[in-house]
Scaffold this active site. Structure first.
Site, PDB file in Angstrom:
ATOM      1  N   SER A   1       2.880   8.537  -0.319  1.00  0.00           N
ATOM      2  CA  SER A   1       1.588   8.102   0.206  1.00  0.00           C
ATOM      3  C   SER A   1       1.791   7.207   1.409  1.00  0.00           C
ATOM      4  CB  SER A   1       0.810   7.343  -0.877  1.00  0.00           C
ATOM      5  OG  SER A   1      -0.373   6.796  -0.352  1.00  0.00           O
TER       6      SER A   1
ATOM      7  N   LEU B   1       0.823  -1.214   0.000  1.00  0.00           N
ATOM      8  CA  LEU B   1       0.000   0.000   0.000  1.00  0.00           C
ATOM      9  C   LEU B   1       0.859   1.266   0.000  1.00  0.00           C
ATOM     10  CD1 LEU B   1      -2.820   1.390   0.317  1.00  0.00           C
ATOM     11  CD2 LEU B   1      -2.506   1.169   2.790  1.00  0.00           C
TER      12      LEU B   1
ATOM     13  N   TRP C   1       8.889   0.200   1.873  1.00  0.00           N
ATOM     14  CA  TRP C   1       8.798  -0.375   3.223  1.00  0.00           C
ATOM     15  C   TRP C   1       7.829  -1.553   3.271  1.00  0.00           C
ATOM     16  CZ3 TRP C   1       7.699   5.235   4.986  1.00  0.00           C
ATOM     17  CH2 TRP C   1       8.875   5.987   4.868  1.00  0.00           C
TER      18      TRP C   1
ATOM     19  N   PHE D   1       3.693   1.420  12.112  1.00  0.00           N
ATOM     20  CA  PHE D   1       3.100   0.762  10.949  1.00  0.00           C
ATOM     21  C   PHE D   1       1.669   0.278  11.195  1.00  0.00           C
ATOM     22  CE2 PHE D   1       3.799  -2.877  13.202  1.00  0.00           C
ATOM     23  CZ  PHE D   1       4.670  -3.846  12.748  1.00  0.00           C
ATOM     24  N   GLU D   2       1.003  -0.076  10.074  1.00  0.00           N
ATOM     25  CA  GLU D   2      -0.421  -0.457  10.068  1.00  0.00           C
ATOM     26  C   GLU D   2      -1.289   0.634  10.692  1.00  0.00           C
ATOM     27  OE1 GLU D   2      -1.611  -4.420  10.978  1.00  0.00           O
ATOM     28  OE2 GLU D   2       0.337  -5.254  10.462  1.00  0.00           O
TER      29      GLU D   2
END
Length: 636
Positions: A204, A199, A232, A444-445
């Site tokens: 972004s 993603l 990443w 992250f997430e």
């Protein structure tokens, strides 16, 4: 008299929150539409009934305690599922104790191949894939228990496994059609092929709307041509199967207009044009492969669209929301490891003629570490059980659990090092590796900062909908007298400082005072949320100093409810640890209530508002100067 609420709750999409709060755009106008159409659309939206929710957190924003999903503390495992889990727990624990070397993985900056093969043989790459598609077929609660074991031993391995199944192929599992599942799940479940979730891009991150990767359909519609890059990406250098998000042209059949929307695709490395950069050098989770992934004229069959053309945001959010409880479960395992290290040291170390665990300073550290673990573990298994029971209203709870767990695990490990002193700082103790590994979990997430905004804004949107319903009811008082009287009475009592929330049903009598504290705090929280909406309207999205404090109060409220529920069950069933759990719950709720009051007061305090303005100005000065602004004390 209530102020008019017309359009106050049409919160605009913010660049910061668009990835995590797509629901906030539902009432927002778009400049591409004519003014008249905008007006009609807004009116329809305003008159639309609010969708009811069983979420405890969502309902807190309107001052209501909806306890269906939180009391009694849920446990949905059948006897057969418990037996299955018991068969898996000991071998998994034994494997990580005897076969996996976390320090070696960290040093090699990859998971040892023998470990990977052992994990394949155990079925660890397909824990939630149905058995008929080659997986173990575990539900969320069973999965949580196993990832807790992984988290207690090696977070680098945990990310390798989690990036593969918690997000990598999770989209296929929850949004794939039967053909996609049959084609891909057996190979990823066996560990024959790694999966990755692609993603994030250079431009972004939290603002997923700025994705530049683009997939253009062929003239005959048989395939898409994908170009772009992702950064990443966990397992990016290993994966053969990717869930990729890219902009695609989508034509509205009603208007004929075409605009870009994000679509999710299942992309195989074998399609061609897929490559990756070298493994990233990272602070922690070094054993987990992280790499940039490039797509150059990659030809994707049309049947590999995942979840429908233009539905990429929805698919991405479903994947991330669905997997966050697992992070809390894994990190509760990490905390167990750190606490055990600290306790073993404190009970063996003697200073000034006494064991250091007899000193109040150390006792407070250990007790607070235990409380943070108890809250995190309680959240993880409550949410997993809610999901297994069929709940669709858990997204805010999952976001809170991710924020809370990642921050709690950092604090617990930091304090464990402090308890151990110089010994804790040494590499051989193992905690320095854990500390490095933990830092990424707040990023992250969904960064914790963004998730706090997501919780606050989504909750306010829900509360705003209920205020809008009241506004509509006031237009026809005779037909809506019950609603009007109930709401009027609630506001009248609030105006004179009186609430009658009473006890929360299901809380054990030993914890009734804590239950009363929580009930009053929920009422005060709802009043504060309503006050923010009435004061700021759709501009609330820009009031991030206030939103952060609202989110922090929400986290304290949910954590209090969770520990009260779990401790109540322990007391009711007379568990051997019930008295210990009662103490944890009582202290946690008492202190959480103080923090809630502090945060809610800060949202309306003139001094705090002035402080927020000064903080914004200090930050602006710093950024405009490009460096520290204050002159050096020595002047040279």
């Amino acid at each position: 008299m209530m102020r008019s609420t017309k359009l106050l709750f049409a919160l605009p999409r913010s660049g910061l929150v668009k990835e995590y709060a797509p629901a906030l755009t539902r009432l927002q106008s778009t400049s591409a539409q004519p003014a008249a159409a905008n007006s009609k659309r807004k009116e329809r939206a305003m008159n639309k009934a609010v969708k009811p929710s069983k979420s405890f957190v969502m309902n807190m924003f309107r001052g209501a305690t909806v306890t269906e999903q939180v009391i009694p503390y849920p446990n949905v495992l059948t006897e057969e599922q418990v037996e299955t889990l018991e068969m898996l727990v000991d071998p998994t624990e034994k494997f990580f104790q005897e076969c996996n070397d976390a320090a070696k993985n960290d040093s090699l900056e990859k998971v040892d191949e023998d470990t990977l093969q052992g994990l394949r043989e155990m079925g660890a790459f397909g824990l939630q894939v149905p058995a008929d598609l080659g997986g173990v077929g575990l539900n969320n609660t069973q999965y949580a228990r196993l990832v807790e074991i992984v988290g207690s031993h090696d977070l680098g391995v945990g990310i390798t496994l989690g990036a593969h199944q918690s997000i990598g192929f999770k989209g296929i599992l929850i949004a794939g059609n039967p053909e996609q599942k049959a084609k891909y799940l057996p190979k990823v479940a066996s560990g024959e092929q790694f999966a990755a979730f692609a993603l994030t891009e250079p431009t972004s991150g939290s603002d997923a709307g700025s994705i530049r990767s683009r997939a253009v359909p062929s003239e005959d519609g048989s395939h898409y041509i994908l170009n772009g890059s992702k950064i990443w990406i966990s397992n990016g250098g290993l994966a053969e199967v990717f869930t990729v998000f890219a902009q695609t042209p989508v034509t509205d059949p009603k208007t004929g207009t075409t605009r870009d929307k994000v679509t999710a695709f299942i992309v195989e490395r074998s399609f061609g044009g897929v490559s990756h950069g070298p493994p990233e050098k990272k602070m922690g989770i070094k054993a987990s492969n992280t790499a940039e992934v490039y797509f150059e004229d990659t030809k994707i069959p049309a049947e590999n669209v995942l979840g429908g053309v233009g539905n990429g945001f929805k698919v991405a959010m479903e994947i991330l929301n669905n997997g966050r409880f697992g992070m809390a479960a894994a990190l509760s395992g990490t905390m167990r490891y750190s606490i055990k290290k600290a306790v073993d040291f404190a009970t063996a170390r003697t200073q000034f003629g006494r064991r250091i665990d007899t000193y109040g300073a150390i006792q407070e550290k250990l007790a607070r570490m235990a409380m943070l673990h108890y809250v995190t573990e309680s959240m993880a298994y409550m949410i997993s059980s809610n999901m297994d029971a069929g709940s669709k209203d858990y997204h805010l709870e999952a976001a809170i659990s991710k924020c809370f767990a990642s921050e709690a695990a950092w604090t617990v490990t930091d304090e464990a090092i402090q308890v151990m002193g110089g010994m804790g700082f040494m590499k051989d103790t193992g905690l320095e590796r854990v500390m490095r590994d933990l830092r990424i979990f707040r990023i992250f997430e969904g960064t914790n900062d963004i998730l706090r905004l997501f919780v606050a804004l989504t909750g306010l949107q829900f509360a705003g909908g209920h205020l809008r319903e009241l506004q509509q009811a006031l237009k026809n008082p005779a037909a809506n007298m019950g609603l009007i009287v109930d709401e009027g009475a609630k506001r009248a009592k609030r105006a004179i400082g009186f609430t009658d929330t009473g006890k929360i049903e299901g809380v054990h009598p030993n914890l009734k005072d804590s239950g009363l504290l929580l009930g009053r705090a929920v009422a005060a929280f709802g009043a504060s949320a309503e006050g923010l909406l009435l004061k700021h309207g759709k501009q609330i999205v820009e009031q991030q100093f206030l939103l952060n404090r609202l989110a922090n109060a929400a986290m304290d409220l949910y954590s209090s409810m969770v520990v009260l529920s779990r401790a109540s069950r322990s007391l009711s069933t007379n568990l051997s640890s019930c008295t210990h759990e009662e103490k944890i719950a009582r202290v946690w709720v008492n202190e959480a209530s103080d923090r809630i009051q502090l945060n809610l007061t800060a949202m309306r305090s003139a001094t705090s508002i002035s402080n927020f303005e000064d903080l914004a100005s200090i930050s602006k000065d710093l950024c405009e100067n490009g460096d520290i602004v204050a002159q050096r004390p020595l002047g040279i």
